[in-house]
Design a protein around this motif. Structure first.
Motif, short mmCIF file in Angstrom:
data_model
loop_
_atom_site.label_atom_id
_atom_site.label_comp_id
_atom_site.label_asym_id
_atom_site.label_seq_id
_atom_site.Cartn_x
_atom_site.Cartn_y
_atom_site.Cartn_z
N ASN A 36 10.87 -36.01 7.12
CA ASN A 36 10.58 -35.22 8.31
C ASN A 36 11.62 -35.44 9.41
N LEU A 37 11.99 -36.71 9.62
CA LEU A 37 12.99 -37.01 10.65
C LEU A 37 14.35 -36.43 10.30
N ALA A 38 14.76 -36.54 9.05
CA ALA A 38 16.05 -35.99 8.63
C ALA A 38 16.07 -34.47 8.80
N ALA A 39 14.98 -33.81 8.42
CA ALA A 39 14.90 -32.35 8.57
C ALA A 39 14.95 -31.96 10.05
N GLY A 40 14.25 -32.71 10.89
CA GLY A 40 14.26 -32.44 12.32
C GLY A 40 15.64 -32.65 12.93
N MET A 41 16.33 -33.68 12.49
CA MET A 41 17.67 -33.95 13.00
C MET A 41 18.66 -32.87 12.56
N ARG A 42 18.52 -32.39 11.32
CA ARG A 42 19.38 -31.30 10.85
C ARG A 42 19.13 -30.02 11.65
N ALA A 43 17.85 -29.73 11.94
CA ALA A 43 17.51 -28.55 12.73
C ALA A 43 18.07 -28.66 14.15
N ALA A 44 17.97 -29.85 14.74
CA ALA A 44 18.50 -30.06 16.09
C ALA A 44 20.01 -29.88 16.10
N ARG A 45 20.70 -30.38 15.07
CA ARG A 45 22.15 -30.21 14.98
C ARG A 45 22.50 -28.73 14.89
N GLN A 46 21.73 -27.98 14.12
CA GLN A 46 22.00 -26.54 13.98
C GLN A 46 21.80 -25.83 15.32
N GLN A 47 20.77 -26.20 16.05
CA GLN A 47 20.53 -25.60 17.36
C GLN A 47 21.64 -25.95 18.34
N MET A 48 22.13 -27.19 18.28
CA MET A 48 23.24 -27.59 19.15
C MET A 48 24.51 -26.82 18.81
N ALA A 49 24.73 -26.55 17.53
CA ALA A 49 25.90 -25.77 17.13
C ALA A 49 25.82 -24.36 17.70
N THR A 50 24.62 -23.81 17.77
CA THR A 50 24.43 -22.48 18.38
C THR A 50 24.80 -22.54 19.86
N LEU A 51 24.36 -23.57 20.55
CA LEU A 51 24.70 -23.71 21.97
C LEU A 51 26.20 -23.94 22.15
#
Length: 75
Positions: free
Chosen positions: A37-52
């Motif tokens: 769960n933590l790894a998936a959440g961290m990957r999602a956060a990285r993807q959102q940061m890339a969008t920003l």
């Protein structure tokens, strides 16, 4: 205005084993489910940061709100 220098860290894959190593370094004993769960959440956060990061925000000032006192019930 002072120029801001942004240094990007190299992209590394966020794996459950990397999260487990970080957890151990912090003294945490994480279950396999927690690691996934933590790894998936961290990957999602990285993807959102890339969008920003892809947005052109040159000249855009940050919006800040400062409350020097605790809010009251009427606010």
């Amino acid at each position: 205005m002072v120029p801001v220098v942004v240094r990007k860290m190299p992209e590394r894959e966020i794996t459950e084993s990397a999260v487990a190593a970080l957890g151990r370094a912090l003294g945490l004993n994480l279950s396999d489910e927690d690691l996934a769960n933590l790894a998936a959440g961290m990957r999602a956060a990285r993807q959102q940061m890339a969008t920003l990061d892809s947005l052109d925000l040159h000249g855009v000032e940050p919006a800040t709100v400062f409350q020097p006192r605790p809010p009251t019930h009427s606010e």
